[in-house]
Design a protein around this motif. Structure first.
Motif, PDB file in Angstrom:
ATOM      1  N   TRP A 140      16.991 -21.717   8.804  1.00 32.74           N
ATOM      2  CA  TRP A 140      15.692 -21.228   8.497  1.00 32.74           C
ATOM      3  C   TRP A 140      15.627 -21.313   6.766  1.00 32.74           C
ATOM      4  CZ3 TRP A 140      17.523 -15.768  10.198  1.00 32.74           C
ATOM      5  CH2 TRP A 140      17.160 -15.736  11.715  1.00 32.74           C
ATOM      6  N   ASP A 141      14.521 -21.574   6.312  1.00 27.68           N
ATOM      7  CA  ASP A 141      14.271 -21.448   5.000  1.00 27.68           C
ATOM      8  C   ASP A 141      14.053 -19.865   4.765  1.00 27.68           C
ATOM      9  OD1 ASP A 141      14.171 -24.152   3.844  1.00 27.68           O
ATOM     10  OD2 ASP A 141      12.488 -24.517   5.496  1.00 27.68           O
ATOM     11  N   VAL A 142      14.568 -19.530   3.692  1.00 28.63           N
ATOM     12  CA  VAL A 142      14.746 -18.232   3.148  1.00 28.63           C
ATOM     13  C   VAL A 142      14.218 -17.891   1.692  1.00 28.63           C
ATOM     14  CG1 VAL A 142      16.394 -16.121   2.924  1.00 28.63           C
ATOM     15  CG2 VAL A 142      16.933 -18.009   4.530  1.00 28.63           C
ATOM     16  N   LEU A 143      13.397 -17.001   1.700  1.00 33.08           N
ATOM     17  CA  LEU A 143      12.982 -16.484   0.093  1.00 33.08           C
ATOM     18  C   LEU A 143      13.627 -15.128  -0.109  1.00 33.08           C
ATOM     19  CD1 LEU A 143      11.025 -17.337  -2.105  1.00 33.08           C
ATOM     20  CD2 LEU A 143       9.229 -15.923  -1.244  1.00 33.08           C
ATOM     21  N   VAL A 144      14.015 -15.121  -1.276  1.00 33.61           N
ATOM     22  CA  VAL A 144      14.936 -13.878  -1.801  1.00 33.61           C
ATOM     23  C   VAL A 144      14.038 -13.361  -3.082  1.00 33.61           C
ATOM     24  CG1 VAL A 144      16.912 -12.749  -2.512  1.00 33.61           C
ATOM     25  CG2 VAL A 144      16.954 -14.518  -0.908  1.00 33.61           C
ATOM     26  N   TRP A 145      13.671 -12.151  -3.177  1.00 26.49           N
ATOM     27  CA  TRP A 145      13.193 -11.477  -4.158  1.00 26.49           C
ATOM     28  C   TRP A 145      14.153 -10.297  -4.509  1.00 26.49           C
ATOM     29  CZ3 TRP A 145      10.611  -6.664  -4.859  1.00 26.49           C
ATOM     30  CH2 TRP A 145      10.237  -5.996  -6.267  1.00 26.49           C
ATOM     31  N   THR A 146      14.755 -10.178  -5.918  1.00 22.60           N
ATOM     32  CA  THR A 146      15.452  -9.163  -6.470  1.00 22.60           C
ATOM     33  C   THR A 146      14.993  -8.453  -7.690  1.00 22.60           C
ATOM     34  OG1 THR A 146      17.519 -10.484  -5.542  1.00 22.60           O
ATOM     35  CG2 THR A 146      17.990  -8.948  -7.141  1.00 22.60           C
ATOM     36  N   PRO A 147      14.382  -7.591  -7.505  1.00 20.49           N
ATOM     37  CA  PRO A 147      14.235  -6.755  -8.902  1.00 20.49           C
ATOM     38  C   PRO A 147      15.286  -6.228  -9.833  1.00 20.49           C
ATOM     39  CG  PRO A 147      13.935  -5.167  -6.955  1.00 20.49           C
ATOM     40  CD  PRO A 147      14.463  -6.623  -6.290  1.00 20.49           C
ATOM     41  N   PHE A 168      14.617  -8.204  -1.324  1.00 20.69           N
ATOM     42  CA  PHE A 168      13.648  -8.504  -0.026  1.00 20.69           C
ATOM     43  C   PHE A 168      13.957  -9.684   0.490  1.00 20.69           C
ATOM     44  CE2 PHE A 168      11.734  -4.573  -1.482  1.00 20.69           C
ATOM     45  CZ  PHE A 168      11.198  -3.885  -0.465  1.00 20.69           C
ATOM     46  N   VAL A 169      14.135 -10.189   1.617  1.00 11.93           N
ATOM     47  CA  VAL A 169      14.455 -11.495   2.200  1.00 11.93           C
ATOM     48  C   VAL A 169      13.271 -11.749   3.198  1.00 11.93           C
ATOM     49  CG1 VAL A 169      16.951 -11.436   1.740  1.00 11.93           C
ATOM     50  CG2 VAL A 169      15.909 -10.583   3.849  1.00 11.93           C
ATOM     51  N   ALA A 170      12.810 -12.905   3.149  1.00 12.82           N
ATOM     52  CA  ALA A 170      11.867 -13.495   4.233  1.00 12.82           C
ATOM     53  C   ALA A 170      12.083 -14.877   4.572  1.00 12.82           C
ATOM     54  CB  ALA A 170      10.517 -13.585   3.495  1.00 12.82           C
TER      55      ALA A 170
END
Length: 296
Positions: free
Chosen positions: A179-186, A260-262
């Protein structure tokens, strides 16, 4: 006697806080551990670029690995007769942000255990699941986890997606994924040991549905249901998930947050990255990992 190993981070499919059943997947961000054993009788830990970081976990990993797998030949090479007389140093260097929900503790524990086994000369003789369970024991001893985090640790150690029973440290399922994965970390941090377990246990019926989805291989649906449930239980906003839906395959709060991960098609994640980049914090695009923790 020196050893070195690297372990990947992981994202969440099912948080184990509600029922003890959890699921996670390895992602391409690494923690490196370097271990040097000697006869000092004391293990000293160090975290690169974080001189004040708590090193109890990695120190305990070295102690347990030596106690469990320090055979007579290794002890003789160090000039000691008792595993308790073995000491040394352990240094971790990580691409994984700490207390961000991306399994930094599990990655550090896995890398340290395998690096210690490498230093002892037995890394190829120990089953990876057993090495993983050793790191989980160390995490419980060090008080950095509520559940024992066998789900997170197994994904990092074995690679791919794992589903586990954290109450018995049993591996229920494992599957390689691409999978490709996008991560956002505040910018804020959230420590797993501080999570409100009682609130999480109230969503157990939802977590049981997520477990069924994960065991059926419906990982994207599982993580999305998990994300909404645990955002409510842990008091995180669900807006980042709504940014991602319905275009992505799955999106979730990772661990106890705040990341969050997508997962989904790369072009879709690139468009989502533009939206998440409008939020304060760090957004990065990566992939899953199937090779898990390895010596280096």
């Amino acid at each position: 006697m020196d050893g070195r190993a690297v372990a990947p981070a992981a994202g969440t499919i099912l948080n184990a806080l509600a029922t003890g059943t959890g699921s996670a997947f390895a992602i391409d961000a690494e923690t490196t551990a370097t271990v040097a054993l000697d006869a000092s009788g004391e293990v000293v830990g160090e975290v690169a670029d974080a001189p004040d970081a708590d090193t109890a976990l990695v120190e305990r990993c070295v102690e347990l690995a030596v106690d469990e797998y320090g055979d007579a030949e290794a002890l003789d090479a160090l000039g000691v007769a008792d595993p308790a007389a073995v000491g040394g140093s352990v240094r971790t260097d990580s691409e994984v942000p700490m207390a961000a929900g991306l399994k930094s503790s599990s990655a550090a524990a896995n890398a340290t255990v395998l690096a210690t086994l490498d230093a002892l000369g037995v890394a190829d003789e120990v089953a990876r699941e057993d090495a993983c369970r050793l790191g989980v024991r160390a995490a419980r001893d060090a008080g950095v986890t509520v559940t024992g985090a066998f789900d997170d640790a197994s994904a990092s150690m074995l690679g791919g997606v794992t589903v586990t029973d954290n109450r018995s440290d049993e591996l229920l399922a494992r599957e390689a994924v691409d999978w490709d994965v996008l991560v956002w970390t505040p910018p804020e941090q959230a420590f797993s040991a501080d999570a409100d377990v009682a609130r999480c246990e109230r969503i157990a019926p939802v977590a049981e549905v997520v477990a069924d989805l994960a065991l059926d291989g419906r990982y994207g649906e599982a993580m999305t249901v998990n994300g909404f449930a645990f955002c409510a239980a842990l008091d995180f906003p669900a807006a980042p998930m709504l940014d991602a839906l319905p275009a992505v395959r799955g999106v979730s709060l990772s661990g106890t947050g705040p990341s969050f991960v997508a997962v989904g098609e790369r072009a879709t994640l690139e468009r989502l990255r533009d939206r998440w980049n409008q939020r304060e914090g760090t957004t990065w695009l990566t992939t899953t990992r199937n090779d898990g923790t390895r010596t280096r």
